[in-house]
Design a protein around this motif. Structure first.
Motif, PDB file in Angstrom:
ATOM      1  N   PRO A 131      37.829  47.209  25.376  1.00  0.00           N
ATOM      2  CA  PRO A 131      38.596  46.372  26.159  1.00  0.00           C
ATOM      3  C   PRO A 131      39.871  45.723  25.379  1.00  0.00           C
ATOM      4  O   PRO A 131      40.771  45.538  25.974  1.00  0.00           O
ATOM      5  CB  PRO A 131      37.618  44.829  26.334  1.00  0.00           C
ATOM      6  N   ARG A 132      39.945  45.896  24.044  1.00  0.00           N
ATOM      7  CA  ARG A 132      41.240  45.712  23.415  1.00  0.00           C
ATOM      8  C   ARG A 132      42.338  46.753  23.827  1.00  0.00           C
ATOM      9  O   ARG A 132      43.438  46.217  23.634  1.00  0.00           O
ATOM     10  CB  ARG A 132      40.995  46.105  21.888  1.00  0.00           C
ATOM     11  N   ASP A 133      42.066  47.885  24.328  1.00  0.00           N
ATOM     12  CA  ASP A 133      43.103  48.790  24.912  1.00  0.00           C
ATOM     13  C   ASP A 133      43.620  48.150  26.186  1.00  0.00           C
ATOM     14  O   ASP A 133      44.760  48.821  26.619  1.00  0.00           O
ATOM     15  CB  ASP A 133      42.502  50.155  25.081  1.00  0.00           C
ATOM     16  N   PHE A 134      43.112  47.077  26.585  1.00  0.00           N
ATOM     17  CA  PHE A 134      43.584  46.537  27.922  1.00  0.00           C
ATOM     18  C   PHE A 134      44.138  45.186  27.886  1.00  0.00           C
ATOM     19  O   PHE A 134      44.407  44.508  28.811  1.00  0.00           O
ATOM     20  CB  PHE A 134      42.372  46.363  28.968  1.00  0.00           C
ATOM     21  N   VAL A 135      44.348  44.874  26.523  1.00  0.00           N
ATOM     22  CA  VAL A 135      44.752  43.539  26.171  1.00  0.00           C
ATOM     23  C   VAL A 135      46.415  43.590  26.236  1.00  0.00           C
ATOM     24  O   VAL A 135      46.927  44.621  25.985  1.00  0.00           O
ATOM     25  CB  VAL A 135      44.610  43.044  24.651  1.00  0.00           C
ATOM     26  N   MET A 139      34.448  35.939  24.520  1.00  0.00           N
ATOM     27  CA  MET A 139      35.403  36.997  25.154  1.00  0.00           C
ATOM     28  C   MET A 139      36.031  36.873  26.447  1.00  0.00           C
ATOM     29  O   MET A 139      35.668  36.229  27.153  1.00  0.00           O
ATOM     30  CB  MET A 139      34.235  38.281  25.128  1.00  0.00           C
ATOM     31  N   LEU A 140      37.410  37.315  26.337  1.00  0.00           N
ATOM     32  CA  LEU A 140      38.204  36.922  27.617  1.00  0.00           C
ATOM     33  C   LEU A 140      37.574  37.744  28.827  1.00  0.00           C
ATOM     34  O   LEU A 140      37.358  38.830  28.495  1.00  0.00           O
ATOM     35  CB  LEU A 140      39.394  37.222  27.077  1.00  0.00           C
ATOM     36  N   ALA A 141      37.938  37.177  30.079  1.00  0.00           N
ATOM     37  CA  ALA A 141      37.653  37.900  30.968  1.00  0.00           C
ATOM     38  C   ALA A 141      38.376  38.983  31.431  1.00  0.00           C
ATOM     39  O   ALA A 141      38.095  40.045  31.945  1.00  0.00           O
ATOM     40  CB  ALA A 141      37.504  36.962  32.370  1.00  0.00           C
ATOM     41  N   GLU A 142      39.891  38.655  31.309  1.00  0.00           N
ATOM     42  CA  GLU A 142      40.844  39.758  31.829  1.00  0.00           C
ATOM     43  C   GLU A 142      40.644  41.222  31.317  1.00  0.00           C
ATOM     44  O   GLU A 142      40.752  42.035  32.183  1.00  0.00           O
ATOM     45  CB  GLU A 142      42.274  39.297  31.715  1.00  0.00           C
ATOM     46  N   PRO A 143      40.907  41.191  30.036  1.00  0.00           N
ATOM     47  CA  PRO A 143      40.651  42.563  29.402  1.00  0.00           C
ATOM     48  C   PRO A 143      39.232  43.349  30.002  1.00  0.00           C
ATOM     49  O   PRO A 143      39.461  44.498  29.884  1.00  0.00           O
ATOM     50  CB  PRO A 143      40.776  42.648  27.705  1.00  0.00           C
ATOM     51  N   LEU A 144      38.203  42.566  29.856  1.00  0.00           N
ATOM     52  CA  LEU A 144      36.874  43.358  30.116  1.00  0.00           C
ATOM     53  C   LEU A 144      36.991  43.656  31.683  1.00  0.00           C
ATOM     54  O   LEU A 144      36.477  44.651  31.902  1.00  0.00           O
ATOM     55  CB  LEU A 144      36.052  42.082  30.067  1.00  0.00           C
ATOM     56  N   ALA A 145      37.631  42.897  32.517  1.00  0.00           N
ATOM     57  CA  ALA A 145      37.567  43.344  33.924  1.00  0.00           C
ATOM     58  C   ALA A 145      38.434  44.474  34.120  1.00  0.00           C
ATOM     59  O   ALA A 145      38.115  45.389  35.168  1.00  0.00           O
ATOM     60  CB  ALA A 145      38.324  42.138  34.860  1.00  0.00           C
ATOM     61  N   LYS A 146      39.461  44.528  33.477  1.00  0.00           N
ATOM     62  CA  LYS A 146      40.559  45.777  33.509  1.00  0.00           C
ATOM     63  C   LYS A 146      39.634  47.041  33.042  1.00  0.00           C
ATOM     64  O   LYS A 146      39.517  48.194  33.422  1.00  0.00           O
ATOM     65  CB  LYS A 146      41.692  45.610  32.697  1.00  0.00           C
ATOM     66  N   ALA A 147      38.857  46.798  31.629  1.00  0.00           N
ATOM     67  CA  ALA A 147      38.104  47.877  31.145  1.00  0.00           C
ATOM     68  C   ALA A 147      37.007  48.338  32.330  1.00  0.00           C
ATOM     69  O   ALA A 147      36.947  49.610  32.439  1.00  0.00           O
ATOM     70  CB  ALA A 147      37.540  47.630  29.954  1.00  0.00           C
ATOM     71  N   LEU A 148      36.422  47.522  32.757  1.00  0.00           N
ATOM     72  CA  LEU A 148      35.304  47.833  33.937  1.00  0.00           C
ATOM     73  C   LEU A 148      36.047  48.522  34.952  1.00  0.00           C
ATOM     74  O   LEU A 148      35.310  49.678  35.394  1.00  0.00           O
ATOM     75  CB  LEU A 148      34.629  46.680  34.394  1.00  0.00           C
ATOM     76  N   ALA A 149      37.065  48.008  35.474  1.00  0.00           N
ATOM     77  CA  ALA A 149      37.710  49.026  36.506  1.00  0.00           C
ATOM     78  C   ALA A 149      38.050  50.260  36.247  1.00  0.00           C
ATOM     79  O   ALA A 149      38.012  51.186  36.925  1.00  0.00           O
ATOM     80  CB  ALA A 149      38.858  48.042  37.156  1.00  0.00           C
ATOM     81  N   THR A 150      38.425  50.270  35.042  1.00  0.00           N
ATOM     82  CA  THR A 150      38.909  51.778  34.649  1.00  0.00           C
ATOM     83  C   THR A 150      37.848  52.655  34.275  1.00  0.00           C
ATOM     84  O   THR A 150      37.881  53.872  34.872  1.00  0.00           O
ATOM     85  CB  THR A 150      39.726  51.641  33.348  1.00  0.00           C
ATOM     86  N   ALA A 151      36.820  52.115  33.911  1.00  0.00           N
ATOM     87  CA  ALA A 151      35.499  52.840  33.884  1.00  0.00           C
ATOM     88  C   ALA A 151      34.970  53.326  35.154  1.00  0.00           C
ATOM     89  O   ALA A 151      34.642  54.671  35.508  1.00  0.00           O
ATOM     90  CB  ALA A 151      34.547  52.042  33.015  1.00  0.00           C
ATOM     91  N   ARG A 152      35.114  52.420  36.162  1.00  0.00           N
ATOM     92  CA  ARG A 152      34.521  52.886  37.523  1.00  0.00           C
ATOM     93  C   ARG A 152      35.409  53.933  38.189  1.00  0.00           C
ATOM     94  O   ARG A 152      34.931  54.501  38.840  1.00  0.00           O
ATOM     95  CB  ARG A 152      34.463  51.375  38.247  1.00  0.00           C
ATOM     96  N   ALA A 153      36.754  53.687  38.034  1.00  0.00           N
ATOM     97  CA  ALA A 153      37.734  54.771  38.530  1.00  0.00           C
ATOM     98  C   ALA A 153      37.482  55.997  38.042  1.00  0.00           C
ATOM     99  O   ALA A 153      37.467  57.014  38.600  1.00  0.00           O
ATOM    100  CB  ALA A 153      39.042  54.149  38.248  1.00  0.00           C
ATOM    101  N   ALA A 154      37.078  55.990  36.599  1.00  0.00           N
ATOM    102  CA  ALA A 154      36.610  57.395  36.013  1.00  0.00           C
ATOM    103  C   ALA A 154      35.523  57.772  36.664  1.00  0.00           C
ATOM    104  O   ALA A 154      35.499  59.194  36.778  1.00  0.00           O
ATOM    105  CB  ALA A 154      36.696  57.128  34.359  1.00  0.00           C
ATOM    106  N   GLN A 155      34.522  57.124  36.768  1.00  0.00           N
ATOM    107  CA  GLN A 155      33.390  57.614  37.080  1.00  0.00           C
ATOM    108  C   GLN A 155      33.528  58.284  38.773  1.00  0.00           C
ATOM    109  O   GLN A 155      33.200  59.286  39.143  1.00  0.00           O
ATOM    110  CB  GLN A 155      32.318  56.557  37.702  1.00  0.00           C
TER     111      GLN A 155
END
Ligand SMILES: C[S@@+](CC[C@H](N)C(=O)[O-])C[C@H]1O[C@@H](n2cnc3c(N)ncnc32)[C@H](O)[C@@H]1O
Length: 242
Positions: free
Chosen positions: A38-42, A62-78
């Motif tokens: 998630p640090r890569d999405f900060v 832990m902040l919501a925003e970077p986690l939400a971005k990391a989750l969205a990117t993981a799902r897009a890769a899937q």
């Protein structure tokens, strides 16, 4: 099956899964791994991932925003890899305690299924992120450890060791043609979803031809059944002929 992990310590997961059963299964393509920090999405230059809790008290959240971005990117890769169903699992001491029956259900999912495991640190994660993004909370036991990485590794190990194997698909390297024998076009296409589908189909077909006992142990997903049926048709075989 594909498993992605959102974690502040991706190396910890990436290293540990390479040992033993999970490592061999990874090499054989029985499952695929994606790691997201998630640090890569900060956005700020300090790479801030946490902040003080509202209402005071010890620790950081832990902040919501970077986690939400990391989750969205993981799902897009899937999805880009052809996964059709995805489920987000948060490793949490307040989750449902993990039992064998749940592991077996998670492991029985088809090859086009994906999971995103969310590993927390510090005092945990902003509740609003959990409410909006997480399908299920899983606890590894009635105790609290300092991060979700070890619980995530335990869950991965428990799932992967349940997955019965298929034989490997054929592999090719340069040159593209040897004495008229060409590398299959799909492998040169750069189309990752099509390549994954082709490899899965070859594994199913080979396993059916050479080790049908392995297929009898494995519940095939709809996609796998269709791929195998097509393979058998193309090779002039029928499911009854073995
Ligand atoms: C120090 S813990 C946070 C504990 C949180 N304040 C609480 O009491 O629920 C940090 C992270 O470790 C993970 N964790 C700790 N214990 C766990 C357990 N028994 N099962 C699964 N995950 C756990 C979670 O991901 C959690 O966000």
């Amino acid at each position: 099956m594909r498993i992605d992990v959102v974690t502040l310590f991706p190396e910890m997961i990436g290293q540990a899964v390479r040992y033993g059963v999970t490592g061999r299964a990874l090499e054989r393509g029985l499952w695929r791994l994606g790691l997201w920090n998630p640090r890569d999405f900060v956005v700020d230059s300090y790479r801030t991932i946490d902040d003080r809790p509202y209402g005071g008290g010890p620790g950081m959240v832990m902040l919501a925003e970077p986690l939400a971005k990391a989750l969205a990117t993981a799902r897009a890769a899937q999805r880009a890899e052809g996964c059709k169903a995805t489920r987000t699992l948060y490793l949490s001491p307040a989750g449902t305690p993990l039992v064998h029956r749940r592991v077996a259900q998670l492991a029985a999912a088809g090859d086009d299924t994906a999971y995103v495991l969310l590993a927390g640190r510090y005092e945990g994660i902003d509740e609003r992120l959990l409410d909006s993004e997480v399908d299920e909370e899983i606890a590894m036991g009635d105790f609290v450890v300092s991060g979700g990485e070890l619980p995530a590794l335990m869950l991965i190990d428990a799932i992967v060791r349940q997955r019965p194997g298929l034989l490997d698909c054929p592999h090719y390297t340069r040159p593209e043609e040897i004495d008229g024998a060409r590398v299959p076009d799909v492998l040169l296409s750069g189309h990752h979803a099509a390549i994954r589908t082709w490899r899965l189909q070859q594994s199913l077909g080979r396993t059916w031809e050479r080790r049908p006992d392995l297929l009898r142990e494995r519940a095939l997903s709809n996609e796998e059944m269709e791929l195998l049926a097509t393979y058998l048709r193309e090779h002039g075989e029928t499911e009854e002929s073995r």
